[in-house]
Design a protein around this motif. Structure first.
Motif, PDB file in Angstrom:
ATOM      1  N   PHE A   1       0.850  -1.529  -0.165  1.00 19.75           N
ATOM      2  CA  PHE A   1      -0.170   0.149  -0.078  1.00 19.75           C
ATOM      3  C   PHE A   1       0.775   1.449  -0.047  1.00 19.75           C
ATOM      4  CE2 PHE A   1      -1.761   3.429   2.320  1.00 19.75           C
ATOM      5  CZ  PHE A   1      -3.406   3.391   1.922  1.00 19.75           C
ATOM      6  N   LEU A   2       2.143   1.594   1.312  1.00 18.17           N
ATOM      7  CA  LEU A   2       2.778   2.604   0.825  1.00 18.17           C
ATOM      8  C   LEU A   2       3.499   2.502  -0.097  1.00 18.17           C
ATOM      9  CD1 LEU A   2       3.525   2.371   4.923  1.00 18.17           C
ATOM     10  CD2 LEU A   2       2.152   3.804   3.944  1.00 18.17           C
ATOM     11  N   LEU A   3       3.878   1.658  -1.117  1.00 19.16           N
ATOM     12  CA  LEU A   3       4.579   1.409  -2.658  1.00 19.16           C
ATOM     13  C   LEU A   3       4.056   2.450  -2.957  1.00 19.16           C
ATOM     14  CD1 LEU A   3       6.855  -1.327  -2.294  1.00 19.16           C
ATOM     15  CD2 LEU A   3       8.186   0.895  -2.245  1.00 19.16           C
ATOM     16  N   GLY A   4       2.552   1.902  -3.149  1.00 23.01           N
ATOM     17  CA  GLY A   4       1.873   2.331  -4.235  1.00 23.01           C
ATOM     18  C   GLY A   4       1.399   4.080  -3.922  1.00 23.01           C
ATOM     19  N   ARG A   5       0.855   4.520  -3.003  1.00 25.50           N
ATOM     20  CA  ARG A   5       1.424   5.959  -2.577  1.00 25.50           C
ATOM     21  C   ARG A   5       2.370   6.851  -2.851  1.00 25.50           C
ATOM     22  NH1 ARG A   5      -2.272   2.839  -3.159  1.00 25.50           N
ATOM     23  NH2 ARG A   5      -4.269   3.337  -2.610  1.00 25.50           N
ATOM     24  N   GLY A   6       3.726   6.013  -3.094  1.00 24.72           N
ATOM     25  CA  GLY A   6       4.570   6.518  -3.552  1.00 24.72           C
ATOM     26  C   GLY A   6       5.572   7.541  -2.073  1.00 24.72           C
ATOM     27  N   TYR A   7       5.391   6.255  -1.352  1.00 26.46           N
ATOM     28  CA  TYR A   7       6.355   6.015  -0.459  1.00 26.46           C
ATOM     29  C   TYR A   7       7.477   5.686  -1.113  1.00 26.46           C
ATOM     30  CZ  TYR A   7       3.089   8.334   2.646  1.00 26.46           C
ATOM     31  OH  TYR A   7       2.005   8.948   3.338  1.00 26.46           O
ATOM     32  N   LYS A   8       9.013   5.969  -0.517  1.00 30.85           N
ATOM     33  CA  LYS A   8      10.298   5.070  -0.910  1.00 30.85           C
ATOM     34  C   LYS A   8       9.894   4.202   0.814  1.00 30.85           C
ATOM     35  CE  LYS A   8      15.255   3.895  -1.558  1.00 30.85           C
ATOM     36  NZ  LYS A   8      16.066   4.885  -1.433  1.00 30.85           N
ATOM     37  N   VAL A   9       9.717   2.807   0.582  1.00 28.36           N
ATOM     38  CA  VAL A   9       9.562   1.264   1.743  1.00 28.36           C
ATOM     39  C   VAL A   9      11.111   1.006   1.629  1.00 28.36           C
ATOM     40  CG1 VAL A   9       8.273   0.042   2.990  1.00 28.36           C
ATOM     41  CG2 VAL A   9       7.311   1.772   1.553  1.00 28.36           C
TER      42      VAL A   9
ATOM     43  N   LYS B   1      17.937 -10.362   0.851  1.00 27.23           N
ATOM     44  CA  LYS B   1      16.730 -10.407   0.047  1.00 27.23           C
ATOM     45  C   LYS B   1      15.453  -9.813  -0.470  1.00 27.23           C
ATOM     46  CE  LYS B   1      16.613 -15.334   1.522  1.00 27.23           C
ATOM     47  NZ  LYS B   1      16.012 -15.551   2.572  1.00 27.23           N
ATOM     48  N   GLU B   2      14.802  -9.901  -1.237  1.00 25.01           N
ATOM     49  CA  GLU B   2      14.190  -8.222  -1.886  1.00 25.01           C
ATOM     50  C   GLU B   2      12.778  -8.565  -1.005  1.00 25.01           C
ATOM     51  OE1 GLU B   2      13.727  -7.372  -5.563  1.00 25.01           O
ATOM     52  OE2 GLU B   2      16.369  -6.627  -5.380  1.00 25.01           O
ATOM     53  N   ILE B   3      12.243  -8.130  -1.023  1.00 19.27           N
ATOM     54  CA  ILE B   3      10.690  -7.716  -1.118  1.00 19.27           C
ATOM     55  C   ILE B   3      10.213  -6.781  -1.767  1.00 19.27           C
ATOM     56  CG2 ILE B   3       9.019  -7.666   0.735  1.00 19.27           C
ATOM     57  CD1 ILE B   3      10.278  -8.846   3.281  1.00 19.27           C
ATOM     58  N   LEU B   4       9.029  -6.851  -2.363  1.00 22.63           N
ATOM     59  CA  LEU B   4       8.138  -6.080  -3.485  1.00 22.63           C
ATOM     60  C   LEU B   4       9.473  -5.108  -4.150  1.00 22.63           C
ATOM     61  CD1 LEU B   4       5.099  -5.138  -0.431  1.00 22.63           C
ATOM     62  CD2 LEU B   4       4.904  -6.368  -2.882  1.00 22.63           C
ATOM     63  N   GLY B   5      10.572  -5.541  -4.841  1.00 21.19           N
ATOM     64  CA  GLY B   5      11.230  -5.258  -5.256  1.00 21.19           C
ATOM     65  C   GLY B   5      11.957  -4.343  -4.711  1.00 21.19           C
ATOM     66  N   GLN B   6      12.496  -4.219  -3.555  1.00 20.20           N
ATOM     67  CA  GLN B   6      13.337  -3.644  -1.908  1.00 20.20           C
ATOM     68  C   GLN B   6      14.274  -4.371  -1.636  1.00 20.20           C
ATOM     69  OE1 GLN B   6      12.186  -0.339  -2.586  1.00 20.20           O
ATOM     70  NE2 GLN B   6      11.108  -1.273  -4.074  1.00 20.20           N
ATOM     71  N   THR B   7      15.251  -3.993  -1.600  1.00 19.57           N
ATOM     72  CA  THR B   7      16.211  -4.881  -0.677  1.00 19.57           C
ATOM     73  C   THR B   7      16.468  -4.635   0.585  1.00 19.57           C
ATOM     74  OG1 THR B   7      17.902  -3.945  -2.162  1.00 19.57           O
ATOM     75  CG2 THR B   7      18.467  -4.959  -0.108  1.00 19.57           C
ATOM     76  N   VAL B   8      15.956  -6.559   1.853  1.00 17.15           N
ATOM     77  CA  VAL B   8      15.706  -5.997   3.108  1.00 17.15           C
ATOM     78  C   VAL B   8      17.390  -6.015   3.316  1.00 17.15           C
ATOM     79  CG1 VAL B   8      15.200  -7.442   4.542  1.00 17.15           C
ATOM     80  CG2 VAL B   8      13.640  -7.791   2.415  1.00 17.15           C
ATOM     81  N   TYR B   9      16.864  -5.278   4.550  1.00 14.79           N
ATOM     82  CA  TYR B   9      18.499  -5.223   5.783  1.00 14.79           C
ATOM     83  C   TYR B   9      18.237  -5.410   6.822  1.00 14.79           C
ATOM     84  CZ  TYR B   9      19.747  -1.659   2.060  1.00 14.79           C
ATOM     85  OH  TYR B   9      20.239  -1.250   1.068  1.00 14.79           O
ATOM     86  N   ALA B  10      19.201  -6.241   7.752  1.00 16.81           N
ATOM     87  CA  ALA B  10      18.689  -7.036   8.824  1.00 16.81           C
ATOM     88  C   ALA B  10      18.369  -5.505  10.094  1.00 16.81           C
ATOM     89  CB  ALA B  10      20.181  -7.659   9.041  1.00 16.81           C
TER      90      ALA B  10
END
Length: 145
Positions: free
Chosen positions: A40-48, A58-67
């Motif tokens: 939802f937040l990505l779809g509203r233009g936020y960088k998540v 890894k990636e979640i919804l195309g975004q790199t995951v950090y520990a």
């Protein structure tokens, strides 16, 4: 600040001013609430930026995951907390160690720790607890479609 009710403008200002959100407890599972809120937040233009030690690299919804929050290579405006209430204090401690510090820590539905909130607020960080930005955004700003 009391955290039972929030002024509409307080929440609206947060949602219109933040641009980069670190989402702790991010899940790659589309059935998990954190996944849906991130979408939802990505779809509203936020960088998540997803944060989850078990998914780091890894990636979640195309975004790199950090520990950890400290691993994120850029400043974040808000931390969205999808962790149980007993972990909120440690998330606040991680946030306070960041430079620059985020302007907001937003704890999801059912997540509340008034002592942790007081610590964050004493350091100039706004707190929201027991609320979901994916519910508040359409209510206060609209769907943006």
């Amino acid at each position: 600040m009391q955290h039972d009710d929030y002024e509409r403008q307080y929440l609206k200002d947060i949602l219109t001013q933040v641009k980069v959100i670190a989402l702790t407890g991010a899940s790659p599972n589309p059935q998990r609430p954190s996944h849906g809120v991130m979408r939802f937040l990505l779809g509203r233009g936020y960088k998540v930026i997803p944060v989850n030690p078990g998914q780091a690299g890894k990636e979640i919804l195309g975004q790199t995951v950090y520990a950890r929050l400290a691993d994120i290579p850029e400043p974040v405006d808000m931390i969205d907390v999808f962790r149980a209430s007993e972990y909120l204090d440690s998330v606040v401690d991680e946030a306070l160690a960041l430079s620059p510090k985020p302007s907001v820590i937003w704890a999801q539905l059912g997540v509340r720790d008034d002592v942790a909130a007081g610590k964050a607020e004493a350091s100039g960080i706004k707190m929201v607890m027991n609320r979901c930005p994916a519910i508040e955004h359409p209510r206060l700003i609209g769907w943006g479609d």
